[in-house]
Motif scaffolding. Structure first.
Motif, PDB file in Angstrom:
ATOM      1  N   VAL A   1       0.939  -1.219   0.039  1.00 43.57           N
ATOM      2  CA  VAL A   1      -0.045   0.196  -0.155  1.00 43.57           C
ATOM      3  C   VAL A   1       0.818   1.201  -0.063  1.00 43.57           C
ATOM      4  CG1 VAL A   1      -1.775   1.044   1.233  1.00 43.57           C
ATOM      5  CG2 VAL A   1      -1.694  -1.321   1.339  1.00 43.57           C
ATOM      6  N   LEU A   2       0.781   2.221  -1.037  1.00 41.47           N
ATOM      7  CA  LEU A   2       1.628   3.191  -1.180  1.00 41.47           C
ATOM      8  C   LEU A   2       0.900   4.528  -0.229  1.00 41.47           C
ATOM      9  CD1 LEU A   2       3.279   3.730  -4.611  1.00 41.47           C
ATOM     10  CD2 LEU A   2       4.059   2.383  -2.305  1.00 41.47           C
ATOM     11  N   VAL A   3       1.626   4.929   0.686  1.00 41.68           N
ATOM     12  CA  VAL A   3       1.143   6.174   1.185  1.00 41.68           C
ATOM     13  C   VAL A   3       1.901   7.368   0.598  1.00 41.68           C
ATOM     14  CG1 VAL A   3       0.118   5.558   3.514  1.00 41.68           C
ATOM     15  CG2 VAL A   3       2.613   5.930   3.084  1.00 41.68           C
TER      16      VAL A   3
ATOM     17  N   LEU B   1       3.215  10.908   1.144  1.00 42.79           N
ATOM     18  CA  LEU B   1       3.680  11.921   1.962  1.00 42.79           C
ATOM     19  C   LEU B   1       4.180  13.120   1.656  1.00 42.79           C
ATOM     20  CD1 LEU B   1       6.101   9.277   3.773  1.00 42.79           C
ATOM     21  CD2 LEU B   1       3.910   9.756   4.491  1.00 42.79           C
TER      22      LEU B   1
ATOM     23  N   PHE C   1       7.800   1.922  13.434  1.00 45.37           N
ATOM     24  CA  PHE C   1       6.949   0.500  13.445  1.00 45.37           C
ATOM     25  C   PHE C   1       5.625   0.587  13.542  1.00 45.37           C
ATOM     26  CE2 PHE C   1      11.650  -0.013  14.974  1.00 45.37           C
ATOM     27  CZ  PHE C   1      11.935  -0.792  13.810  1.00 45.37           C
TER      28      PHE C   1
ATOM     29  N   ALA D   1       7.286   0.402  -4.371  1.00 42.78           N
ATOM     30  CA  ALA D   1       7.472   0.340  -2.981  1.00 42.78           C
ATOM     31  C   ALA D   1       7.635   1.943  -2.803  1.00 42.78           C
ATOM     32  CB  ALA D   1       8.405  -0.497  -2.632  1.00 42.78           C
TER      33      ALA D   1
ATOM     34  N   GLY E   1       9.112   8.810   6.518  1.00 42.61           N
ATOM     35  CA  GLY E   1       7.886   9.601   7.172  1.00 42.61           C
ATOM     36  C   GLY E   1       8.128  10.222   8.218  1.00 42.61           C
TER      37      GLY E   1
ATOM     38  N   VAL F   1       5.197   6.244  -0.728  1.00 41.46           N
ATOM     39  CA  VAL F   1       6.091   5.004  -0.118  1.00 41.46           C
ATOM     40  C   VAL F   1       5.117   3.771   0.250  1.00 41.46           C
ATOM     41  CG1 VAL F   1       8.029   6.567   0.583  1.00 41.46           C
ATOM     42  CG2 VAL F   1       6.220   6.030   2.126  1.00 41.46           C
ATOM     43  N   ALA F   2       5.605   2.732   0.333  1.00 47.19           N
ATOM     44  CA  ALA F   2       4.703   1.706   0.938  1.00 47.19           C
ATOM     45  C   ALA F   2       4.691   2.055   2.439  1.00 47.19           C
ATOM     46  CB  ALA F   2       5.602   0.472   0.909  1.00 47.19           C
ATOM     47  N   GLU F   3       3.496   1.350   2.937  1.00 49.78           N
ATOM     48  CA  GLU F   3       2.962   1.583   4.175  1.00 49.78           C
ATOM     49  C   GLU F   3       4.055   0.948   5.199  1.00 49.78           C
ATOM     50  OE1 GLU F   3      -1.159   1.650   4.960  1.00 49.78           O
ATOM     51  OE2 GLU F   3      -0.795   3.250   6.392  1.00 49.78           O
TER      52      GLU F   3
ATOM     53  N   ARG G   1       7.062  -0.089   6.833  1.00 49.52           N
ATOM     54  CA  ARG G   1       8.124   0.011   6.575  1.00 49.52           C
ATOM     55  C   ARG G   1       9.104  -0.367   8.033  1.00 49.52           C
ATOM     56  NH1 ARG G   1       5.612   5.053   4.780  1.00 49.52           N
ATOM     57  NH2 ARG G   1       5.683   5.786   6.922  1.00 49.52           N
ATOM     58  N   SER G   2      10.273  -0.535   7.799  1.00 48.85           N
ATOM     59  CA  SER G   2      11.196  -0.996   8.896  1.00 48.85           C
ATOM     60  C   SER G   2      12.501  -0.031   8.559  1.00 48.85           C
ATOM     61  CB  SER G   2      11.600  -2.151   9.028  1.00 48.85           C
ATOM     62  OG  SER G   2      10.708  -2.977   9.714  1.00 48.85           O
ATOM     63  N   VAL G   3      13.108   0.392   9.532  1.00 51.40           N
ATOM     64  CA  VAL G   3      14.297   1.423   9.445  1.00 51.40           C
ATOM     65  C   VAL G   3      15.186   0.913  10.551  1.00 51.40           C
ATOM     66  CG1 VAL G   3      14.965   3.576   9.586  1.00 51.40           C
ATOM     67  CG2 VAL G   3      12.679   3.327   8.785  1.00 51.40           C
TER      68      VAL G   3
ATOM     69  N   ALA H   1      14.218  -4.352  13.489  1.00 51.21           N
ATOM     70  CA  ALA H   1      13.736  -3.996  12.088  1.00 51.21           C
ATOM     71  C   ALA H   1      13.316  -5.444  11.476  1.00 51.21           C
ATOM     72  CB  ALA H   1      14.646  -3.484  11.242  1.00 51.21           C
TER      73      ALA H   1
ATOM     74  N   ARG I   1       9.845  -7.060  12.139  1.00 53.42           N
ATOM     75  CA  ARG I   1       8.710  -7.022  11.211  1.00 53.42           C
ATOM     76  C   ARG I   1       8.897  -7.682  10.004  1.00 53.42           C
ATOM     77  NH1 ARG I   1       6.638  -0.759  10.123  1.00 53.42           N
ATOM     78  NH2 ARG I   1       4.357  -1.349  10.577  1.00 53.42           N
TER      79      ARG I   1
ATOM     80  N   SER J   1       7.644  -4.045   3.728  1.00 56.77           N
ATOM     81  CA  SER J   1       7.406  -4.029   2.344  1.00 56.77           C
ATOM     82  C   SER J   1       8.617  -3.129   1.663  1.00 56.77           C
ATOM     83  CB  SER J   1       6.374  -3.655   1.473  1.00 56.77           C
ATOM     84  OG  SER J   1       5.182  -3.105   2.334  1.00 56.77           O
TER      85      SER J   1
END
Ligand code: ATP
Ligand code: ATP
Ligand code: NO3
Ligand code: MG
Ligand code: MG
Lengths: 291, 309, 258, 291, 258
Positions: free
Chosen positions: A20-22, A24, D193, E25, E73, E84-86, E88-90, E154, E157, E160
């Motif tokens: 799913v793309l959000v 921003l 997260f 993505a 974000g 961007v894909a919802e 996310r891991s960083v 990270a 999870r 994507s």
């Protein structure tokens, strides 16, 4: 290494659900008008609650939900204000009281800061200073006014001493907590440069603990106002504490409430002043961004 | 089964509740009595207005001030509070309130008061003693160094510690200094014609309520009997003052005599003196307008308090 | 490593034969440090002399930082003797800048804050390529920038013992070469003993006179780097030493060279 | 690259001054006896100052430096204590008063915490809540007792409400400051997260701000004791506030001072309790090491 | 780089020919970010599809972290479009562990704290070799350990889009190889889009399908890595690509290979 090198993906991509793309980029909107709008909204909501309470109060009075003895309506309070201003009491009370508070606060904040640093920086300082201060802070000064008079007389000294004694602790406690909260890693990093403990305190710990110290100062500023009610029982002929005490004795509910409103307004003024001080002395803190 | 009547009686300290309890005069009442301790007349009046108590304890001037500053003038129909009983010390050695001077201040005559440090506290008949003493000496506040303090305890502390030369207020609080010779009386309340009664003030609706006012009359009659018991048991009373009320032995000795009182009838003579006080306060600017103090007095309980019928 | 420093520091061990060896800067005897049940350092003997450039390698969590902290006087030994030079500088694994002080003030945090300090800070920031950020707050720096400020802070002093805990880890190839060069210059100028913790075997070989591998609580391997400077990754001897060190670090020889 | 590759050292090593070696192994000394010694020393110095003050006080009394009216000697105070204990007043006062304080404190701390989180976490929360609370904190409750009686009567509710109102602010202020002081980086790290603001608050911000919240709680605990002096003016027949007020009325300086000592001791007890609470709830904080 | 990963992730671009390309993505159009006067990012266009493994190189302070923050974000763009894909891991440049939570709680900070989470955390910590530290407080970890915990967090999870900001910088050779392997495994399993910021050119070539060099506010270089996996540093093509990338980073070709 342990990894097995499979050359086909575990999941064929076709089966993977499309992410799913959000978007921003909406946040891109010009920041200037946004900031201005935020400030406007802030002003509104900051004043909204007080005014809403005020309106509710007047309605409650008009509809007789509360008796005017219990809570005189705002109109009566305004009359009380008018009376205090007409007689000049309010105009002379505020500078008199603020001067007392300020002098007591200055000495109290200085003492609290010094003791808080002493206790925060050196274990021996904590051991010497902390117990007496924990005792000091629970002393109910209001019940000690006769003793204060015996010890410090009936002049300005007695009033200011009382305010002084009451303001030490908040500054002490927050300074101490702030100093102890400074990241040990930072202190280590500068210690290896051969700084003396005093230099570390002054150049690193105090600046880093400043937010906490300022919380203490803010609190002490409020306490210095509260202490007026006790201090101005001692041979005062003017001052906002005195006005309240007097009104109390004569059951002037309207003046009591007017006095409390003066206190509340001074509280807000102090808060604004402290915000400015914080803003000026903590330029490195990111401007508050809500989570 | 009708529920029992309950009287909530306010008092400013624990002296009277303790001696009444010790005298056992309240045993077997057909109603309940509960004492409510609220220091200061302001708290007593608040509790009366909020109906938290039925009867409050204060000095006789408190209602004068209440009526004087009332937004809607008091009338016989709407009077919210009424004095139902008044008492004062029986022993002439201890006037209820007094103006005393410190011996080391060398004040021999009223004229010597000029320029002196004079401690008093606002509210009630202590303040009246100060105002009338000044008047009697022919002085204005500007002629002395007035020291206004928050309450009786602060005022006596300032005087006893030598921070003031002159003191107006409760005599018991400075009696030890007088006995030691550190201070001497200058003017008593009697010399200033201040009635200086302690009074019980009841809410208007309590007085109008048949059941409650009957109970109140009985209660007052029992308190009258308590005064008799008091006079006959001074040693017991002194012990109560030291042990239960926590006065110093010296102070308790004084208090025992000082607080030995009887109810005074609320008659024309008393009311006339009170009216004079009100007029003085109007003249001094402490009251905004002239009032009729007789509204504040309910004579219906005189029979109970004086033992007649 | 994929980048190759052109730097070739002077070889300070070229002391006139017969002269006394340089003074000692670190002397450890049977050093122990225990956390809970575990002896992280268990009997370390080590002597470092001034002018020596030593690299310290070892797996993650093996006690390298702990050893540096003890040498810096920030942690205590649980046993053994520790003697170190007094004038020490440290670059920590994290930048550890004082957030309430501007970048230039951080650089000269050890100095009296005056015009001279300001000048010194300017020079040190120039050397690490951060003149532009002199007046910035530490929180606005990128990771590599913060690490360079920490380096500038350490170099603004003239230590006899320089302790470096992975100071180049957050730097890109080019910046890393510049910083190598900077450290080497300082080293040549003042001849401190340098103890460099790094995870980069090539970096260790390129820069140092001696490489130590810490493992299992002790010194597992200790070798002099007897390659002429400037060193070339393409040298056969370089490759052999690299393979040997990687093997010591548990990376099989199959993966040992490119 | 820019470096010039000189092959001779700039300074011949022979000229370099020999570095001064410092011995750090002295610190090796067994830690167990050391810790025990530190604890012993701590106990000594923590009690030293109070006892030194006490001794000075007795000497001052014996030598007549102060008049016994101004400051009765410790022996007289001990007698006052003996009297309060003999009559059972003290034993009944302490549980009565502590119960009042505790109930008021519990509600006050809960309210302060909730409002502090609300204002700290959301800008709109701050805008709604902060101004009224800044006003609340400057209200001099001692001057409002008549109003409190009118509003809340003369029962336990009135006393507890007063304590409640006085304890909200310290918890609020410190919660707010603690929440705002949480490193933005941490909040960011968990925000990605996908935690909801409430989850972030609960799992990250509250635990991290806990030291500051506990400072507020510690302060409020002291305030809850202080407020007894006001609260127990409202129809109390027992309680330490009542003992003090009563002594004040009858000029029993010895009992006033005894009462203040009780307060001070309670202050120390509260402090110890709070230290234990801090110790238990902040296991991750390095035990305090002085700089 | 001096170490050589044996890992050879599957090549997920091996999509049946004719099938639709994998879903997008990341989609950036003309992205700008300005700090004060300076446009750190000045018109970035970039599309990343699921299953793509992209490395991002660039000098210190060039805006790599800023770009990642915008994708995460956490920072706003000053212009352009960002999609961007919802999920996310960083992994950030610093570990950013919650000091008040134990290591295992940090790993599953995004999960409801229950037995299942505890188990998951145990498994993730096992994978990064830190089972022993599950109950420790973050402050007691070594630099490399903390970074591995951040990695475990990270990976616990299933994103994507996986954004990695120099996650291996503080790791020794052996641990680094293990972590490379771990990321590659995860990537093969769930096929996220991966954007890896690194300063290590060899690491970039070893791991990714595509390497981007960020410089001067824009994408200075963008190349596919068309080498067969498992990749060997000794390959000629590897050496050529390395030299090219180093040149793009300003490191002269003379130093370009070992
Ligand atoms: N205060 C402490 N309490 C408990 N354990 C600790 C403490 N400090 C360090 N340790 C442990 O000691 C070990 C060594 O830590 P150290 O930081 O010295 O490792 P390191 O070799 O520097 O690792 P890295 O390369 O990852 O930075 C680690 O396992 C760490 O968890
Ligand atoms: N909040 C800020 N205010 C002002 N300048 C900032 C801010 N954040 C970042 N910068 C600046 O923007 C530039 C880019 O920073 P960024 O962290 O993206 O670099 P980077 O490419 O990640 O560098 P590194 O490789 O050193 O981590 C730096 O010069 C930095 O000082
Ligand atoms: O001391 N304070 O609670 O702020
Ligand atoms: Mg380390
Ligand atoms: Mg970065």
């Amino acid at each position: 290494m342990t990894a097995t090198h499979r050359h086909t993906p575990d999941t064929p991509l076709a089966e993977a659900p499309p992410p799913v793309l959000v978007d921003l980029s909406g946040r891109t909107a010009g920041t200037e008008p946004r900031a201005r709008r935020a400030r406007a909204r802030q002003l509104v909501s900051r004043t909204l609650v007080p005014f809403a309470l005020l309106a509710l109060w007047q309605v409650a009075a008009d509809r007789n939900w509360v008796s005017p003895d219990a809570l005189p309506p705002p109109t009566v309070i305004i009359e009380a204000f008018a009376e205090l201003i007409r007689t000049g009491e309010l105009q002379s009370a505020i500078p008199t009281s603020l001067a007392r508070s300020l002098v007591g606060l200055l000495f109290g904040a200085f003492t609290g800061l010094a003791l808080g640093l002493f206790a925060g920086l050196w274990r021996v300082g904590e051991e010497l200073v902390d117990a007496p201060l924990q005792m000091l802070r629970t002393i109910p000064f209001i019940a000690m006014i006769p003793l204060f008079i015996i010890w410090f007389g009936i002049g300005e000294e007695a009033k200011i001493t009382l305010i002084y004694a009451a303001t030490i602790f908040p500054v002490y406690l927050n300074t101490y907590a702030g100093v102890r909260g400074v990241d040990q890693k930072l202190i280590e990093a500068v210690r290896v440069f051969g700084l003396s403990p005093l230099e570390i305190a002054w150049r690193v710990i105090v600046p880093t603990a400043l937010p906490s110290i300022l919380v203490g100062l803010r609190y002490a500023a409020g306490v210095s106002l509260l202490a007026l009610v006790a201090a101005e029982q001692i041979n005062a002929r003017s001052g906002i504490g005195f006005i309240l005490l007097n009104a109390n004795q004569f059951q002037r509910t309207d003046i009591i409430i007017a006095g409390i409103i003066v206190y509340a307004l001074l509280g807000i003024v102090i808060d604004l002043v402290m915000r400015v001080i914080e803003h000026v002395s903590l330029p490195w803190r990111p401007s508050l961004v809500p989570a | 089964q009708t529920s029992r009547v309950k009287l909530l009686i306010g008092f400013q300290d624990t002296t009277l509740p303790e001696t009444v309890a010790a005298s056992k005069v309240l045993e077997g009442t057909p109603y309940d009595v509960e004492w409510v301790i609220l220091p200061g007349p302001a708290a007593q009046l608040s509790a009366l207005y909020s109906k938290a108590i039925d009867v409050g304890h204060m000095g006789d001037t408190s209602l004068i001030i209440e009526q004087g500053k009332a937004r809607t003038p008091w009338t016989a129909e709407n009077v919210p509070l009424q004095i139902v009983a008044g008492w004062r010390a029986t022993d002439a050695q201890y006037p209820p309130i007094i103006t005393v001077t410190r011996t080391d201040a060398r004040i021999e005559t009223l004229a010597d008061l000029r320029g002196k440090r004079w401690a008093y506290n606002f509210g009630g008949f202590n303040y009246l003693q100060y105002v009338l003493s000044l008047q009697k000496a022919g002085l204005k506040p500007a002629d002395i160094q007035p020291i206004q303090l928050g309450d009786q305890s602060a005022t006596s502390a300032a005087f006893n510690a030598g921070r003031a030369d002159v003191y107006s207020g409760n005599f018991a609080a400075v009696a030890e200094a007088v006995e030691r010779g550190d201070a001497k009386p200058l003017l008593t309340s009697d010399q200033l014609d201040i009635p200086a009664l302690n009074v019980f003030t009841a809410r208007g609706d309590v007085v109008r309520d048949r059941a409650k006012s009957e109970a109140l009359a009985d209660f007052l009659a029992r308190v009258r009997r308590h005064w008799d018991w008091y006079a006959a048991n001074l040693d017991t009373v002194e012990k109560i003052y030291t042990e239960k009320v926590k006065q110093s032995p010296a102070r308790a000795k004084i208090s025992t005599v000082y607080l030995k009182a009887t109810f005074r009838p609320l008659d024309d003579a008393v009311i006339a003196r009170e009216q004079a006080i009100a007029d003085v306060l109007v003249a001094s600017g402490d009251l905004p307008r002239k009032i009729d103090v007789s509204l504040e007095f309910n004579r219906a309980f005189n029979a109970a308090t004086t033992g007649g019928n | 490593m994929s980048l190759h420093s052109p730097l070739s520091p002077a070889t300070p061990r070229l002391v006139p034969s017969g002269a006394a060896p340089p003074p000692v800067a670190v002397e450890l005897g049977g050093l122990r440090r225990v956390f809970g049940e575990r002896a992280v350092l268990d009997g370390i003997d080590l002597t470092l002399r001034r002018g020596e450039f030593v690299s310290l390698l070892g797996p993650s969590g093996t006690g390298k930082t702990t050893l540096l902290r003890i040498l810096a006087g920030l942690d205590r030994a649980d046993g053994g003797t520790v003697r170190v030079a007094e004038a020490r500088s440290v670059v920590f694994q994290e930048p550890r800048l004082v957030p309430a002080k501007r970048v230039w003030q951080n650089v000269v945090i050890g100095h009296r804050p005056n015009a001279e300090a300001r000048r010194l800070a300017g020079a040190a920031l120039e050397e690490v390529g951060l003149s532009r950020h002199a007046d910035a707050w530490p929180k606005t720096l990128s990771g590599g920038e913060a690490q360079r400020v920490a380096l500038a802070r350490a170099l603004a002093r003239e230590p006899s013992l320089l302790l470096l805990d992975e100071p180049f880890a957050a730097l890109d190839a080019l910046t890393r070469i510049r910083m190598h060069d900077l450290v080497a210059q300082l080293w040549r100028r003042h001849l401190p003993a340098v103890l460099l913790v790094t995870h980069d075997v090539d970096e260790a070989i390129l820069l140092s006179d001696r490489v130590i591998v810490l493992s299992g609580g002790g010194i597992a391997f200790d070798t002099a780097v007897d390659l002429p400077r400037p060193r070339q990754r393409s040298d056969r001897a370089f490759g052999v030493l690299r393979a040997r060190l990687l093997a010591e670090l548990g990376v099989g020889s199959a993966e040992g060279h490119g």
